[in-house]
Motif scaffolding. Structure first.
Motif, PDB file in Angstrom:
ATOM      1  N   UNK A 148     -23.215  59.436  38.186  1.00  0.00           N
ATOM      2  CA  UNK A 148     -24.150  60.074  39.111  1.00  0.00           C
ATOM      3  C   UNK A 148     -25.202  60.916  38.374  1.00  0.00           C
ATOM      4  N   UNK A 149     -24.786  61.596  37.306  1.00  0.00           N
ATOM      5  CA  UNK A 149     -25.703  62.471  36.567  1.00  0.00           C
ATOM      6  C   UNK A 149     -26.528  61.729  35.523  1.00  0.00           C
ATOM      7  N   UNK A 150     -26.292  60.463  35.345  1.00  0.00           N
ATOM      8  CA  UNK A 150     -27.001  59.745  34.279  1.00  0.00           C
ATOM      9  C   UNK A 150     -28.511  59.709  34.572  1.00  0.00           C
ATOM     10  N   UNK A 151     -29.381  60.141  33.624  1.00  0.00           N
ATOM     11  CA  UNK A 151     -30.832  60.163  33.836  1.00  0.00           C
ATOM     12  C   UNK A 151     -31.405  58.747  33.768  1.00  0.00           C
ATOM     13  N   UNK A 194     -20.955  69.013  31.771  1.00  0.00           N
ATOM     14  CA  UNK A 194     -22.325  69.498  31.572  1.00  0.00           C
ATOM     15  C   UNK A 194     -22.807  69.200  30.156  1.00  0.00           C
ATOM     16  N   UNK A 195     -21.919  69.400  29.169  1.00  0.00           N
ATOM     17  CA  UNK A 195     -22.315  69.081  27.795  1.00  0.00           C
ATOM     18  C   UNK A 195     -22.654  67.613  27.658  1.00  0.00           C
ATOM     19  N   UNK A 196     -21.871  66.791  28.294  1.00  0.00           N
ATOM     20  CA  UNK A 196     -22.137  65.351  28.258  1.00  0.00           C
ATOM     21  C   UNK A 196     -23.462  65.024  28.946  1.00  0.00           C
ATOM     22  N   UNK A 197     -23.696  65.704  30.081  1.00  0.00           N
ATOM     23  CA  UNK A 197     -24.942  65.477  30.830  1.00  0.00           C
ATOM     24  C   UNK A 197     -26.161  65.905  30.006  1.00  0.00           C
ATOM     25  N   UNK A 249     -37.379  65.278  39.906  1.00  0.00           N
ATOM     26  CA  UNK A 249     -36.640  64.893  41.114  1.00  0.00           C
ATOM     27  C   UNK A 249     -35.685  63.744  40.837  1.00  0.00           C
ATOM     28  N   UNK A 250     -36.075  62.815  39.943  1.00  0.00           N
ATOM     29  CA  UNK A 250     -35.222  61.648  39.653  1.00  0.00           C
ATOM     30  C   UNK A 250     -33.961  62.052  38.906  1.00  0.00           C
ATOM     31  N   UNK A 251     -34.013  63.045  38.063  1.00  0.00           N
ATOM     32  CA  UNK A 251     -32.860  63.435  37.256  1.00  0.00           C
ATOM     33  C   UNK A 251     -32.082  64.616  37.844  1.00  0.00           C
ATOM     34  N   UNK A 252     -32.609  65.247  38.869  1.00  0.00           N
ATOM     35  CA  UNK A 252     -31.983  66.478  39.374  1.00  0.00           C
ATOM     36  C   UNK A 252     -30.656  66.174  40.063  1.00  0.00           C
ATOM     37  N   UNK A 253     -29.613  66.964  39.811  1.00  0.00           N
ATOM     38  CA  UNK A 253     -28.332  66.817  40.533  1.00  0.00           C
ATOM     39  C   UNK A 253     -28.465  67.382  41.941  1.00  0.00           C
TER      40      UNK A 253
END
Length: 724
Positions: free
Chosen positions: A44-47, A79-82, A125-129
């Motif tokens: 889900x968090x992948x940019x 978060x570190x991974x993100x 907006x595309x990368x925001x959680x």
């Protein structure tokens, strides 16, 4: 090998971690659930790239996965991974930034910066959680996203961003000047600035854009326009044009007009201050010319007064005007009358700007000091008092009431309207603050006696110049001067005026006894200023006419005698030529026949006849009488003739003082001979015992400096001594 205790500690920690991840479930079913939750959250968090298909996730499923990670206390690891994944994918943003900035650097179009800003918001907006995932994730994302964006923006972005802000402001104040007004007025633009942190990062730059816009508008609207007040119009322009723009950067979150007004109060006050400061700077720069244009420029002075109440730039005004006066007024090329005229205008203008007079006191001091050093200052002021031709019209205001000269004002502390001195007033401020213009001019000098003496000299010249016997104008001047200087100092002038009327009466009596073509003006020698003396001898029949008139006068006034001053008189001649043999006369021969000793006066008289075609200059100082007028209308050598100025009939006060000081030189020389070197204070105190000495210490200092230039005395270590 590890000890048993260490092995037990490691085993305990591993078991705790396993239990936490497995959540107490049998086998590894808990670990399988954690692994699935990690995969969902990471995916889900992948940019993603903007061209990729949009994310299709069940929000509840995603929230459940994050809840599992929170329970397992592995959210920091996620978060570190993100962040690491974002760092790996940042090249996508960098690519767009470089493309847009390259286009801007080629075109300098601020619209491209607007497009870049909107593009960066798309990436954001595309990368925001999801916000629902919590403040921790959102804050970490915003910090890392903004840090990367700021790191890849080139140095030229600041200039482009400033140009974009200027375009947004210009779209409100002058839409026609913005080619792509629709783009810079995009309502999403300022939201993007706030989202990307540009508003906070470039807060000073945004303010500077508004400051510069205000400065350009004030300069373009107000420069050289002094006939109407501009400050109120500038504030209307701010309210109508600039304040609506200010809502975008400074009051975006306001929900009501009252809330917006409260949010704009501080920044609005700063911008209003800058309007006043810019207008004050402009009017200060133009002040010298505004003073020249007064009273047409009175409106500009009112603006300056109001601006100074808002902006504390009084010292800058004083320095600027003093510098302009020194450069444009206080120099040898300026006429004394022009300096006095400008000084009077400065008095009237600065009284509008600063009624207490502190600014006037500070600006006027160099002018007053310079005027004291000019020998004709007193004469110009006196001429203005008696309306001497053009000299009086520029200094004396007809609307200003005639009142006695005012001395130093003393504070009346019992006055309920008393105000303390302004904070920037000097210690001697009150001592030099007369209210009317004439008192201010007279106060340039320490004593009004100098003016009274010069009044006597000027009145003598004016009375002697009257040809028709009408002295009403001079009588009126004396009455006005009595109001200003008092009855006592003007008694001598009354005697002079009485002499003129008595002279006509005496002349009528003498003419009845023995008619004559001679009509002298008879004056009392002791009550008139020193008149210029001459050794001129009246030639031929003129001498006989003088003697006959003097005899008749003595018969009428037995106790008095006439001392003739023929060089001050005028004569009407009618010349008839071609009836005699003529000779050429040299200048020396002519001077010998009429008793003149001054070559300048003799040449002046001869050139007057040359200009009338009666004499011809044969060679240098050699003249011939013309029986017939020559064809040439321009006398030979006239172009190279020396300029000979008219000298006043009566000696000026400066000339009399110089002559008087030469008399006291004998006393000074005796002091320095007998007592050696002396300070000027000691010389002044000893000279007061000399008969008739009434000079000030400043006048004595000027005389000693003149004697030093002639090599008579020297000055060393504060003392004067004779030059050996």
């Amino acid at each position: 090998m590890a000890s048993a205790a260490l092995r037990n500690q490691v085993a305990t920690k591993w078991q705790d971690a396993f239990n936490r991840l497995n959540r107490g479930q049998p086998g590894i079913s808990g670990l399988m659930g954690f692994s699935e939750a990690w995969s969902v959250a990471s995916e889900f968090l992948y940019p993603k790239d903007l061209g990729d298909p949009p994310k299709d996730f069940n929000v509840q499923h995603v929230k459940a996965a994050f809840d599992v990670l929170i329970q397992c206390r592995t959210l920091p690891m996620l978060l570190e991974n993100f962040v690491e994944t974002m760092r790996q994918r940042q090249y996508l943003i960098t690519r767009d930034v470089e493309a847009f900035m390259a286009e801007y650097e080629n075109s300098n179009d601020p619209g491209i910066i607007a497009k870049l800003t909107l593009r960066l918001c798309e990436w954001y907006a595309a990368w925001a959680p999801l916000v629902e995932l919590g403040q921790t994730i959102s804050a970490a994302y915003v910090a890392h996203f903004q840090t990367h964006v700021f790191s890849v923006l080139p140095p030229t972005f600041a200039g482009g961003f400033k140009a974009l802000i200027s375009a947004t402001l210009a779209a409100f104040t002058d839409p026609e000047s913005v080619p792509d007004a629709a783009l810079v007025q995009d309502p999403n633009l300022w939201q993007c600035f706030e989202t990307l942190g540009l508003t906070e990062r470039y807060e000073a730059l945004i303010s500077s854009v508004c400051y510069e816009h205000i400065e350009n508008h004030v300069t373009g609207m107000c420069a050289g326009k002094w006939d109407e007040q501009m400050l109120s119009k500038l504030r209307e322009w701010m309210a109508d044009k600039v304040v609506p723009w200010m809502l975008l950067p400074y009051a975006r979150g306001a929900k009501t007009a009252e809330e917006a007004r409260a949010m704009l109060q501080g920044v609005g006050s700063r911008f209003d201050f800058h309007v006043c400061k810019t207008l004050c700077d402009l009017r200060t720069k133009e002040l010298f010319d505004i003073i020249i244009d007064y009273p047409e420029s009175a409106a500009a002075l009112q603006d300056l007064k109001e601006c100074l109440q808002r902006v504390d730039q009084r010292s800058q005004l004083v320095q600027s005007l003093r510098k302009a006066n020194k450069r444009r007024l206080l120099h040898p090329g300026a006429d004394t009358k022009d300096i006095l005229t400008q000084y009077v205008s400065i008095i009237r203008c600065l009284r509008i700007v600063d009624p207490p007079g502190v600014l006037l006191y500070k600006v006027a001091e160099p002018i007053r000091r310079y005027l004291r050093e000019r020998p004709d200052t007193i004469r110009c002021i006196v001429a203005s008092l008696v309306g001497d031709g053009e000299s009086g019209d520029s200094l004396v205001d007809d609307n200003e009431p005639i009142q006695p000269l005012q001395g130093p004002q003393v504070d009346d502390y019992m006055d309920p309207n008393w105000d303390p001195e302004p904070i920037d007033a000097g210690p001697d401020f009150r001592a030099n603050k007369p209210s009317d213009v004439i008192s201010t001019l007279v106060s340039i000098y320490d004593s009004k006696d100098l003016f009274v003496k010069e009044l006597q000299v000027l009145l003598a010249q004016r009375l002697l110049a009257v040809a028709d016997g009408n002295y009403d104008n001079e009588r009126r001047n004396i009455e006005i001067l009595k109001i200003r200087f008092g009855e006592g100092p003007l008694q001598v002038c009354e005697v002079m005026l009485k002499d003129m009327t008595d002279s006509r009466r005496i002349d009528q009596h003498v003419q009845q006894q023995n008619p004559s073509i001679l009509h002298p003006t008879i004056i009392s020698r002791h009550f008139w200023p020193s008149l210029q003396s001459s050794k001129l001898t009246m030639p031929g029949q003129f001498k006989k006419i003088q003697d006959i008139y003097a005899k008749e006068y003595t018969a009428f006034k037995p106790d008095k005698r006439l001392r003739w001053l023929p060089h001050l008189g005028t004569v009407q001649l009618k010349l008839e030529l071609q009836d005699r043999t003529l000779n050429t006369w040299t200048l020396d021969e002519l001077m010998s026949r009429v008793g003149l000793t001054e070559r300048t006066a003799s040449l002046k008289a001869l050139f007057a006849w040359v200009d009338r075609g009666v004499l011809h200059e044969e060679s240098s100082e050699n003249f011939r009488l013309l029986e017939q007028a020559e064809a040439s209308t321009v006398p030979r050598g006239a172009a190279h003739r020396p300029i000979i100025e008219d000298e006043p009939m009566a000696s000026t006060v400066a000339q009399e003082q110089a002559a008087q000081m030469r008399v006291y030189w004998r006393f000074i020389e005796g002091m320095l001979t007998n007592l050696g070197q002396l300070p000027i204070e000691r010389i002044q105190s000893m000279l007061k015992f000399a008969p008739g000495y009434d000079q000030t210490q400043e006048q004595l200092a000027a005389f000693l400096e003149a004697a030093q230039r002639e090599g008579l005395v020297t000055f060393s270590q504060g003392c004067w001594k004779l030059h050996r």
